[in-house]
Design a protein around this motif. Structure first.
Motif, mmCIF file in Angstrom:
data_model
loop_
_atom_site.group_PDB
_atom_site.id
_atom_site.type_symbol
_atom_site.label_atom_id
_atom_site.label_comp_id
_atom_site.label_asym_id
_atom_site.label_seq_id
_atom_site.Cartn_x
_atom_site.Cartn_y
_atom_site.Cartn_z
ATOM 1 N N THR A 18 0.446 -1.228 0.184
ATOM 2 C CA THR A 18 0.088 -0.249 -0.023
ATOM 3 C C THR A 18 0.767 1.416 -0.366
ATOM 4 O O THR A 18 2.410 0.973 -0.029
ATOM 5 C CB THR A 18 -0.707 -0.120 1.237
ATOM 6 N N VAL A 19 0.374 2.727 0.168
ATOM 7 C CA VAL A 19 1.096 3.957 -0.310
ATOM 8 C C VAL A 19 0.997 4.404 1.335
ATOM 9 O O VAL A 19 -1.239 4.079 1.726
ATOM 10 C CB VAL A 19 0.464 4.766 -1.296
ATOM 11 N N ASN A 20 1.995 5.473 1.090
ATOM 12 C CA ASN A 20 1.501 5.966 2.735
ATOM 13 C C ASN A 20 0.125 7.490 2.416
ATOM 14 O O ASN A 20 1.043 8.534 1.232
ATOM 15 C CB ASN A 20 2.958 6.447 2.947
ATOM 16 N N VAL A 21 -0.100 7.656 2.291
ATOM 17 C CA VAL A 21 -1.239 8.549 2.574
ATOM 18 C C VAL A 21 -1.446 10.089 3.810
ATOM 19 O O VAL A 21 -1.644 9.281 4.432
ATOM 20 C CB VAL A 21 -2.716 7.879 2.168
ATOM 21 N N ILE A 22 -1.511 10.938 3.026
ATOM 22 C CA ILE A 22 -1.161 12.146 4.158
ATOM 23 C C ILE A 22 -1.858 13.166 4.067
ATOM 24 O O ILE A 22 -2.070 13.422 2.925
ATOM 25 C CB ILE A 22 0.673 12.893 4.660
ATOM 26 N N LYS A 23 -2.130 13.311 4.918
ATOM 27 C CA LYS A 23 -3.755 14.659 4.613
ATOM 28 C C LYS A 23 -2.917 15.884 5.169
ATOM 29 O O LYS A 23 -2.136 16.882 6.455
ATOM 30 C CB LYS A 23 -4.796 14.451 5.957
ATOM 31 N N TYR A 365 -4.122 -5.607 -7.089
ATOM 32 C CA TYR A 365 -4.003 -4.943 -6.293
ATOM 33 C C TYR A 365 -2.708 -4.491 -6.779
ATOM 34 O O TYR A 365 -3.449 -2.400 -6.522
ATOM 35 C CB TYR A 365 -4.548 -4.619 -5.458
ATOM 36 N N PRO A 366 -1.852 -3.920 -6.179
ATOM 37 C CA PRO A 366 -0.733 -3.272 -6.316
ATOM 38 C C PRO A 366 -0.182 -2.919 -7.533
ATOM 39 O O PRO A 366 0.544 -1.388 -8.237
ATOM 40 C CB PRO A 366 0.431 -4.186 -5.711
ATOM 41 N N LEU A 367 -0.725 -3.428 -8.576
ATOM 42 C CA LEU A 367 -0.833 -2.557 -10.195
ATOM 43 C C LEU A 367 -1.103 -2.082 -10.276
ATOM 44 O O LEU A 367 -1.445 -0.884 -10.858
ATOM 45 C CB LEU A 367 -1.517 -4.201 -11.118
ATOM 46 N N PHE A 391 -8.421 4.042 3.068
ATOM 47 C CA PHE A 391 -8.760 2.772 2.309
ATOM 48 C C PHE A 391 -7.672 2.054 2.257
ATOM 49 O O PHE A 391 -7.969 0.716 2.023
ATOM 50 C CB PHE A 391 -9.752 3.130 1.750
ATOM 51 N N LEU A 392 -6.907 2.517 1.950
ATOM 52 C CA LEU A 392 -5.828 1.498 1.199
ATOM 53 C C LEU A 392 -5.673 0.897 2.363
ATOM 54 O O LEU A 392 -5.066 -0.590 1.355
ATOM 55 C CB LEU A 392 -4.627 2.687 0.345
#
Length: 435
Positions: A18-23, A365-367, A391-392
Protein backbone atom coordinates in the motif's frame (compact mmCIF):
# COMPACT_ATOMS: atom_id res chain seq x y z
CA UNK A 1 -3.32 8.25 12.51
CA UNK A 2 -0.89 10.74 13.99
CA UNK A 3 -0.76 14.50 13.66
CA UNK A 4 2.28 15.91 11.87
CA UNK A 5 3.44 19.53 12.27
CA UNK A 6 2.05 22.26 10.00
CA UNK A 7 -1.41 20.78 9.60
CA UNK A 8 -0.31 17.40 8.23
CA UNK A 9 -1.97 14.12 9.19
CA UNK A 10 -0.30 10.80 8.37
CA UNK A 11 -2.04 7.44 7.94
CA UNK A 12 -0.10 4.90 10.00
CA UNK A 13 0.31 1.09 10.19
CA UNK A 14 1.05 0.78 6.48
CA UNK A 15 0.95 -2.83 5.25
CA UNK A 16 2.95 -4.17 2.35
CA UNK A 17 1.88 -3.11 -1.15
CA UNK A 18 0.00 0.00 0.00
CA UNK A 19 0.99 3.63 -0.16
CA UNK A 20 1.42 6.14 2.62
CA UNK A 21 -1.30 8.79 2.39
CA UNK A 22 -0.77 12.10 4.17
CA UNK A 23 -3.52 14.65 4.79
CA UNK A 24 -2.19 18.17 4.22
CA UNK A 25 -4.04 21.28 5.39
CA UNK A 26 -2.92 24.61 3.92
CA UNK A 27 -2.54 27.73 6.09
CA UNK A 28 -5.96 28.90 4.86
CA UNK A 29 -7.60 25.51 5.46
CA UNK A 30 -7.55 23.90 1.98
CA UNK A 31 -7.16 20.12 2.24
CA UNK A 32 -5.25 17.72 -0.03
CA UNK A 33 -4.20 14.09 0.25
CA UNK A 34 -0.54 13.52 -0.59
CA UNK A 35 1.63 10.53 -1.45
CA UNK A 36 5.28 11.54 -1.47
CA UNK A 37 7.53 10.08 -4.18
CA UNK A 38 11.00 11.55 -4.52
CA UNK A 39 12.37 8.83 -6.82
CA UNK A 40 11.31 10.82 -9.88
CA UNK A 41 11.39 14.63 -10.22
CA UNK A 42 7.67 14.80 -11.12
CA UNK A 43 4.58 16.21 -9.42
CA UNK A 44 1.12 14.89 -10.32
CA UNK A 45 -1.86 16.83 -8.99
CA UNK A 46 -5.41 15.69 -9.63
CA UNK A 47 -8.38 17.71 -8.41
CA UNK A 48 -12.13 17.58 -8.75
CA UNK A 49 -15.16 19.73 -8.08
CA UNK A 50 -18.30 17.90 -7.00
CA UNK A 51 -21.03 18.62 -9.51
CA UNK A 52 -20.55 17.83 -13.19
CA UNK A 53 -22.78 17.74 -16.24
CA UNK A 54 -25.82 16.66 -14.21
CA UNK A 55 -25.99 20.30 -13.15
CA UNK A 56 -25.99 21.67 -16.70
CA UNK A 57 -29.04 23.93 -17.23
CA UNK A 58 -31.89 22.58 -19.35
CA UNK A 59 -31.16 23.31 -22.97
CA UNK A 60 -27.46 23.87 -22.22
CA UNK A 61 -26.44 20.22 -21.89
CA UNK A 62 -22.70 19.88 -22.49
CA UNK A 63 -21.82 23.08 -20.63
CA UNK A 64 -19.47 21.40 -18.14
CA UNK A 65 -17.83 19.45 -20.94
CA UNK A 66 -17.37 22.58 -23.05
CA UNK A 67 -15.79 24.43 -20.12
CA UNK A 68 -13.39 21.51 -19.66
CA UNK A 69 -12.17 22.03 -23.21
CA UNK A 70 -11.64 25.77 -22.72
CA UNK A 71 -9.88 26.28 -19.39
CA UNK A 72 -6.45 25.48 -20.87
CA UNK A 73 -7.16 27.53 -24.01
CA UNK A 74 -6.01 30.90 -22.75
CA UNK A 75 -5.97 32.48 -19.30
CA UNK A 76 -4.81 35.70 -17.69
CA UNK A 77 -2.51 37.60 -20.04
CA UNK A 78 -1.96 34.61 -22.36
CA UNK A 79 -4.23 33.88 -25.28
CA UNK A 80 -4.84 30.29 -26.38
CA UNK A 81 -1.80 30.02 -28.63
CA UNK A 82 0.63 31.49 -26.10
CA UNK A 83 -0.83 29.47 -23.22
CA UNK A 84 -0.55 26.19 -25.10
CA UNK A 85 2.95 27.03 -26.33
CA UNK A 86 4.16 27.73 -22.81
CA UNK A 87 2.70 24.43 -21.57
CA UNK A 88 4.52 22.62 -24.35
CA UNK A 89 7.82 24.45 -23.82
CA UNK A 90 7.80 23.57 -20.12
CA UNK A 91 6.58 19.97 -20.61
CA UNK A 92 3.51 20.69 -18.45
CA UNK A 93 0.41 18.54 -18.86
CA UNK A 94 -2.80 20.37 -17.95
CA UNK A 95 -6.13 18.71 -18.72
CA UNK A 96 -9.76 19.05 -17.69
CA UNK A 97 -12.77 16.78 -18.13
CA UNK A 98 -16.30 16.26 -16.85
CA UNK A 99 -18.72 13.45 -16.10
CA UNK A 100 -22.23 13.54 -14.69
CA UNK A 101 -21.08 13.92 -11.08
CA UNK A 102 -17.73 15.67 -11.26
CA UNK A 103 -15.61 18.29 -13.00
CA UNK A 104 -12.02 17.04 -13.15
CA UNK A 105 -8.58 18.54 -13.62
CA UNK A 106 -5.02 17.25 -13.58
CA UNK A 107 -1.60 18.82 -13.65
CA UNK A 108 1.66 17.00 -14.31
CA UNK A 109 4.97 18.82 -14.20
CA UNK A 110 8.67 18.34 -13.71
CA UNK A 111 9.69 19.46 -10.24
CA UNK A 112 12.00 22.13 -11.65
CA UNK A 113 9.06 23.75 -13.47
CA UNK A 114 6.67 23.73 -10.52
CA UNK A 115 6.59 27.52 -10.14
CA UNK A 116 5.41 28.04 -13.71
CA UNK A 117 3.11 25.03 -13.60
CA UNK A 118 1.21 26.12 -10.49
CA UNK A 119 1.01 29.68 -11.81
CA UNK A 120 -0.55 28.46 -15.06
CA UNK A 121 -2.97 26.19 -13.23
CA UNK A 122 -4.14 29.09 -11.09
CA UNK A 123 -4.67 31.24 -14.16
CA UNK A 124 -6.67 28.50 -15.88
CA UNK A 125 -9.17 28.04 -13.05
CA UNK A 126 -9.28 31.61 -11.72
CA UNK A 127 -8.87 33.76 -14.85
CA UNK A 128 -9.90 31.78 -17.95
CA UNK A 129 -10.33 34.01 -20.98
CA UNK A 130 -13.08 32.32 -23.01
CA UNK A 131 -12.02 34.40 -26.03
CA UNK A 132 -14.62 34.52 -28.79
CA UNK A 133 -12.44 32.90 -31.46
CA UNK A 134 -11.36 30.14 -29.09
CA UNK A 135 -14.93 29.42 -28.02
CA UNK A 136 -15.94 29.16 -31.67
CA UNK A 137 -13.09 26.72 -32.39
CA UNK A 138 -13.80 24.47 -29.39
CA UNK A 139 -17.52 24.52 -30.13
CA UNK A 140 -16.78 23.42 -33.70
CA UNK A 141 -14.57 20.59 -32.44
CA UNK A 142 -17.29 19.35 -30.07
CA UNK A 143 -19.91 19.46 -32.81
CA UNK A 144 -17.62 17.48 -35.14
CA UNK A 145 -17.10 14.92 -32.40
CA UNK A 146 -20.85 14.60 -31.87
CA UNK A 147 -21.34 13.96 -35.58
CA UNK A 148 -18.73 11.19 -35.50
CA UNK A 149 -20.23 9.70 -32.35
CA UNK A 150 -23.68 9.53 -33.95
CA UNK A 151 -22.24 6.95 -36.36
CA UNK A 152 -20.51 4.85 -33.69
CA UNK A 153 -22.66 1.91 -32.54
CA UNK A 154 -21.13 1.66 -29.04
CA UNK A 155 -21.60 5.37 -28.35
CA UNK A 156 -25.17 5.33 -29.63
CA UNK A 157 -25.92 2.27 -27.51
CA UNK A 158 -24.64 3.84 -24.30
CA UNK A 159 -26.45 7.14 -24.90
CA UNK A 160 -29.67 5.27 -25.64
CA UNK A 161 -29.29 3.17 -22.49
CA UNK A 162 -28.93 6.34 -20.42
CA UNK A 163 -32.16 7.73 -21.84
CA UNK A 164 -33.98 4.44 -21.23
CA UNK A 165 -32.83 4.18 -17.63
CA UNK A 166 -33.21 7.85 -16.67
CA UNK A 167 -35.89 9.48 -18.85
CA UNK A 168 -36.53 12.29 -16.35
CA UNK A 169 -33.22 12.53 -14.46
CA UNK A 170 -30.03 14.40 -15.49
CA UNK A 171 -28.19 11.05 -15.67
CA UNK A 172 -30.14 10.39 -18.85
CA UNK A 173 -28.66 13.42 -20.60
CA UNK A 174 -25.43 13.21 -22.61
CA UNK A 175 -22.34 14.62 -20.89
CA UNK A 176 -21.16 16.12 -24.18
CA UNK A 177 -24.54 17.60 -24.97
CA UNK A 178 -26.27 17.65 -28.34
CA UNK A 179 -25.73 19.71 -31.46
CA UNK A 180 -28.63 21.95 -30.45
CA UNK A 181 -27.53 22.45 -26.84
CA UNK A 182 -23.87 23.07 -27.68
CA UNK A 183 -24.88 25.77 -30.16
CA UNK A 184 -27.03 27.39 -27.46
CA UNK A 185 -24.17 27.81 -24.96
CA UNK A 186 -22.88 31.40 -24.73
CA UNK A 187 -19.76 32.95 -23.24
CA UNK A 188 -21.98 34.24 -20.45
CA UNK A 189 -22.91 30.62 -19.66
CA UNK A 190 -19.24 29.65 -19.59
CA UNK A 191 -18.35 32.44 -17.17
CA UNK A 192 -21.34 31.56 -14.99
CA UNK A 193 -20.19 27.95 -14.77
CA UNK A 194 -16.72 29.00 -13.70
CA UNK A 195 -18.13 31.39 -11.10
CA UNK A 196 -20.80 29.08 -9.70
CA UNK A 197 -19.23 25.62 -9.88
CA UNK A 198 -15.48 26.03 -9.26
CA UNK A 199 -15.40 26.80 -5.54
CA UNK A 200 -13.56 25.77 -2.40
CA UNK A 201 -16.49 24.01 -0.74
CA UNK A 202 -16.77 21.36 -3.45
CA UNK A 203 -13.03 20.97 -4.17
CA UNK A 204 -11.09 17.70 -3.70
CA UNK A 205 -7.33 17.38 -4.28
CA UNK A 206 -4.91 14.45 -4.57
CA UNK A 207 -1.17 14.89 -5.12
CA UNK A 208 1.60 12.38 -5.80
CA UNK A 209 5.24 13.14 -6.32
CA UNK A 210 8.30 15.15 -5.48
CA UNK A 211 6.92 17.71 -3.07
CA UNK A 212 7.05 18.07 0.71
CA UNK A 213 3.89 18.55 2.79
CA UNK A 214 4.80 22.07 3.94
CA UNK A 215 5.43 23.24 0.40
CA UNK A 216 2.23 21.61 -0.85
CA UNK A 217 0.29 23.53 1.80
CA UNK A 218 1.68 26.80 0.49
CA UNK A 219 1.00 25.80 -3.11
CA UNK A 220 -2.61 24.95 -2.33
CA UNK A 221 -3.19 28.50 -1.17
CA UNK A 222 -1.28 29.88 -4.14
CA UNK A 223 -3.42 28.02 -6.67
CA UNK A 224 -6.87 27.71 -5.12
CA UNK A 225 -7.31 30.39 -2.45
CA UNK A 226 -8.78 32.96 -4.85
CA UNK A 227 -11.66 30.69 -5.85
CA UNK A 228 -15.11 31.52 -4.41
CA UNK A 229 -15.70 30.08 -0.96
CA UNK A 230 -19.01 28.44 -1.85
CA UNK A 231 -20.56 26.98 -4.98
CA UNK A 232 -24.11 27.48 -6.15
CA UNK A 233 -26.62 25.36 -4.23
CA UNK A 234 -27.78 22.22 -6.05
CA UNK A 235 -30.91 20.12 -5.87
CA UNK A 236 -30.35 16.79 -7.63
CA UNK A 237 -32.51 13.98 -6.31
CA UNK A 238 -31.53 10.34 -5.95
CA UNK A 239 -32.07 8.58 -9.25
CA UNK A 240 -34.26 5.51 -9.65
CA UNK A 241 -33.38 3.72 -12.89
CA UNK A 242 -36.41 2.63 -14.90
CA UNK A 243 -35.92 -1.13 -15.19
CA UNK A 244 -38.54 -3.48 -16.63
CA UNK A 245 -36.78 -6.14 -18.68
CA UNK A 246 -37.31 -4.34 -21.97
CA UNK A 247 -35.22 -4.38 -25.15
CA UNK A 248 -34.56 -1.31 -27.27
CA UNK A 249 -33.27 -1.83 -30.81
CA UNK A 250 -31.71 1.07 -32.70
CA UNK A 251 -31.36 0.22 -36.37
CA UNK A 252 -27.95 0.95 -37.86
CA UNK A 253 -26.47 -0.60 -41.00
CA UNK A 254 -23.40 -2.25 -39.46
CA UNK A 255 -22.24 -5.90 -39.70
CA UNK A 256 -21.89 -6.29 -35.93
CA UNK A 257 -24.40 -5.23 -33.30
CA UNK A 258 -23.32 -3.34 -30.19
CA UNK A 259 -25.08 -4.56 -27.05
CA UNK A 260 -25.28 -2.80 -23.70
CA UNK A 261 -27.37 -3.83 -20.72
CA UNK A 262 -27.99 -2.74 -17.15
CA UNK A 263 -29.96 -3.39 -14.01
CA UNK A 264 -30.16 -1.62 -10.69
CA UNK A 265 -26.88 -1.84 -8.78
CA UNK A 266 -25.34 -0.46 -5.61
CA UNK A 267 -23.77 2.83 -4.61
CA UNK A 268 -20.39 2.84 -2.89
CA UNK A 269 -22.00 3.69 0.44
CA UNK A 270 -23.99 0.44 0.40
CA UNK A 271 -22.58 -2.06 2.93
CA UNK A 272 -22.90 -4.83 0.31
CA UNK A 273 -20.89 -2.97 -2.33
CA UNK A 274 -17.74 -5.07 -2.06
CA UNK A 275 -19.74 -8.29 -2.05
CA UNK A 276 -21.24 -7.11 -5.32
CA UNK A 277 -17.74 -6.17 -6.52
CA UNK A 278 -16.44 -9.72 -6.01
CA UNK A 279 -19.65 -11.17 -7.43
CA UNK A 280 -19.34 -9.11 -10.60
CA UNK A 281 -15.70 -10.17 -11.03
CA UNK A 282 -16.91 -13.76 -11.19
CA UNK A 283 -19.91 -13.01 -13.39
CA UNK A 284 -18.49 -10.70 -16.04
CA UNK A 285 -15.72 -8.47 -14.73
CA UNK A 286 -12.89 -10.98 -14.56
CA UNK A 287 -11.91 -10.99 -18.23
CA UNK A 288 -10.95 -14.44 -19.52
CA UNK A 289 -12.02 -16.12 -16.27
CA UNK A 290 -15.54 -14.68 -16.00
CA UNK A 291 -18.64 -16.78 -16.56
CA UNK A 292 -20.02 -14.54 -19.30
CA UNK A 293 -16.74 -14.75 -21.22
CA UNK A 294 -16.48 -18.54 -20.87
CA UNK A 295 -20.10 -19.29 -21.73
CA UNK A 296 -20.71 -16.70 -24.44
CA UNK A 297 -17.37 -16.32 -26.16
CA UNK A 298 -15.13 -19.25 -25.21
CA UNK A 299 -17.63 -22.14 -25.40
CA UNK A 300 -20.02 -20.85 -28.04
CA UNK A 301 -18.07 -18.20 -29.96
CA UNK A 302 -21.10 -15.93 -29.90
CA UNK A 303 -19.54 -12.58 -29.09
CA UNK A 304 -16.40 -10.68 -29.96
CA UNK A 305 -16.52 -8.99 -26.57
CA UNK A 306 -18.56 -9.49 -23.41
CA UNK A 307 -18.29 -8.24 -19.86
CA UNK A 308 -19.95 -6.49 -16.95
CA UNK A 309 -19.01 -3.88 -14.36
CA UNK A 310 -20.36 -1.95 -11.41
CA UNK A 311 -21.19 1.68 -12.09
CA UNK A 312 -21.69 3.42 -8.74
CA UNK A 313 -22.63 7.08 -9.09
CA UNK A 314 -23.39 9.72 -6.51
CA UNK A 315 -27.17 9.47 -6.89
CA UNK A 316 -27.62 5.92 -8.21
CA UNK A 317 -25.87 2.62 -8.78
CA UNK A 318 -25.99 0.27 -11.77
CA UNK A 319 -24.69 -3.15 -12.71
CA UNK A 320 -23.91 -2.75 -16.38
CA UNK A 321 -22.49 -4.79 -19.21
CA UNK A 322 -21.53 -4.76 -22.87
CA UNK A 323 -21.08 -7.08 -25.80
CA UNK A 324 -20.52 -7.14 -29.52
CA UNK A 325 -21.62 -9.86 -31.90
CA UNK A 326 -22.67 -10.54 -35.48
CA UNK A 327 -26.23 -9.45 -36.22
CA UNK A 328 -27.39 -13.02 -36.80
CA UNK A 329 -26.15 -14.14 -33.36
CA UNK A 330 -27.63 -11.40 -31.17
CA UNK A 331 -30.71 -13.38 -30.15
CA UNK A 332 -28.68 -16.39 -28.98
CA UNK A 333 -26.19 -14.14 -27.18
CA UNK A 334 -28.97 -12.47 -25.20
CA UNK A 335 -30.50 -15.84 -24.38
CA UNK A 336 -27.23 -17.15 -22.89
CA UNK A 337 -26.62 -13.84 -21.11
CA UNK A 338 -29.93 -14.02 -19.25
CA UNK A 339 -29.41 -17.73 -18.53
CA UNK A 340 -26.04 -17.12 -16.84
CA UNK A 341 -27.42 -14.12 -14.98
CA UNK A 342 -30.23 -16.30 -13.63
CA UNK A 343 -27.98 -19.26 -12.78
CA UNK A 344 -25.73 -17.12 -10.63
CA UNK A 345 -28.71 -15.45 -8.97
CA UNK A 346 -30.28 -18.82 -8.11
CA UNK A 347 -27.24 -21.01 -7.46
CA UNK A 348 -24.49 -18.58 -6.48
CA UNK A 349 -20.89 -19.80 -6.66
CA UNK A 350 -18.82 -22.47 -4.92
CA UNK A 351 -16.04 -21.97 -2.39
CA UNK A 352 -13.23 -22.60 -4.87
CA UNK A 353 -14.55 -19.95 -7.27
CA UNK A 354 -14.80 -17.42 -4.46
CA UNK A 355 -11.29 -18.21 -3.24
CA UNK A 356 -9.88 -17.79 -6.77
CA UNK A 357 -11.64 -14.43 -7.14
CA UNK A 358 -10.30 -13.19 -3.80
CA UNK A 359 -6.78 -14.32 -4.65
CA UNK A 360 -6.86 -12.44 -7.94
CA UNK A 361 -8.45 -9.25 -6.62
CA UNK A 362 -6.04 -9.05 -3.69
CA UNK A 363 -2.95 -10.16 -5.60
CA UNK A 364 -3.49 -7.80 -8.53
CA UNK A 365 -4.19 -4.78 -6.34
CA UNK A 366 -0.58 -3.44 -6.39
CA UNK A 367 -0.82 -3.09 -10.18
CA UNK A 368 -3.08 -0.07 -9.60
CA UNK A 369 -0.14 1.83 -8.11
CA UNK A 370 2.24 1.61 -11.05
CA UNK A 371 2.14 5.32 -11.89
CA UNK A 372 1.82 8.56 -9.98
CA UNK A 373 -1.13 9.56 -12.14
CA UNK A 374 -3.03 6.39 -11.23
CA UNK A 375 -2.38 6.94 -7.54
CA UNK A 376 -3.49 10.59 -7.69
CA UNK A 377 -6.72 9.51 -9.37
CA UNK A 378 -7.29 6.91 -6.64
CA UNK A 379 -6.80 9.59 -3.97
CA UNK A 380 -9.56 11.64 -5.63
CA UNK A 381 -11.92 8.67 -5.81
CA UNK A 382 -11.34 7.86 -2.15
CA UNK A 383 -12.39 11.37 -1.18
CA UNK A 384 -15.33 11.55 -3.57
CA UNK A 385 -16.69 8.31 -2.15
CA UNK A 386 -15.91 9.22 1.49
CA UNK A 387 -13.87 6.03 1.90
CA UNK A 388 -11.51 7.40 4.54
CA UNK A 389 -7.80 8.09 4.37
CA UNK A 390 -6.95 4.56 5.58
CA UNK A 391 -9.00 2.83 2.85
CA UNK A 392 -5.92 1.55 1.02
CA UNK A 393 -4.93 -0.27 4.20
CA UNK A 394 -8.41 -1.75 4.67
CA UNK A 395 -9.42 -2.68 1.14
CA UNK A 396 -7.86 -6.14 0.91
CA UNK A 397 -9.11 -7.19 4.33
CA UNK A 398 -12.64 -6.17 3.30
CA UNK A 399 -12.45 -8.49 0.30
CA UNK A 400 -10.79 -11.28 2.30
CA UNK A 401 -13.56 -11.23 4.91
CA UNK A 402 -16.40 -11.92 2.45
CA UNK A 403 -17.86 -15.35 3.13
CA UNK A 404 -19.48 -17.73 0.68
CA UNK A 405 -22.81 -17.20 2.40
CA UNK A 406 -22.39 -13.41 2.11
CA UNK A 407 -21.65 -13.63 -1.60
CA UNK A 408 -24.48 -15.98 -2.49
CA UNK A 409 -26.98 -14.00 -0.44
CA UNK A 410 -25.91 -10.88 -2.36
CA UNK A 411 -26.30 -12.76 -5.65
CA UNK A 412 -29.91 -13.65 -4.86
CA UNK A 413 -30.69 -10.12 -3.70
CA UNK A 414 -28.89 -8.21 -6.46
CA UNK A 415 -29.00 -10.13 -9.73
CA UNK A 416 -32.28 -9.59 -11.57
CA UNK A 417 -32.29 -11.06 -15.11
CA UNK A 418 -35.97 -10.32 -15.62
CA UNK A 419 -35.33 -6.60 -15.22
CA UNK A 420 -32.25 -6.22 -17.39
CA UNK A 421 -32.66 -3.27 -19.75
CA UNK A 422 -30.96 -4.15 -23.02
CA UNK A 423 -30.06 -1.87 -25.92
CA UNK A 424 -28.93 -3.28 -29.27
CA UNK A 425 -27.57 -1.06 -32.04
CA UNK A 426 -27.29 -2.73 -35.44
CA UNK A 427 -29.55 -4.91 -37.55
CA UNK A 428 -30.05 -7.89 -35.22
CA UNK A 429 -31.85 -10.87 -36.70
CA UNK A 430 -34.94 -11.90 -34.77
CA UNK A 431 -34.64 -9.20 -32.12
CA UNK A 432 -37.07 -6.27 -31.89
CA UNK A 433 -37.87 -3.58 -29.41
CA UNK A 434 -40.32 -4.40 -26.64
CA UNK A 435 -42.74 -1.98 -24.98
Amino acid sequence: MGLWPCGVIKASHKPEHTVNVIKVISPSGIEAWLVRDHLNPIINMHFAFRGGSALDPDGKEGLAYMVSGLLDEGAGDLDSQLFQRRLEDLSIVLRFDANHDTFWGRLKTLSKNRDQAFTMLKAAIVKPRFDEKTVYRIRSQILAGLRRSSEDPETVANLTLGKELYPSHPYGRPVKGTAISIKAITRTDLRAFKRERLALDNLIIGVVGDIKPDELGRRLDQVFQDLPATSKATNIKEAQPQISGRIKVVRMAVPQSAIVFAQKGLRRIDPDFYKAYVLNHILGGGGFTSRLYNEIREKRGLAYSIGSYLNPRRYAGLLQGYGGTANKRVSETLEVLKKEWRLMANNGVDAETLDDAKTYLIGSYPLRFTSSGNIAAILISMQLEDLGIDFLEQRNSIISSISLEDLNTTAKKLLDPDNLVIVVVGTPKGVTSTP
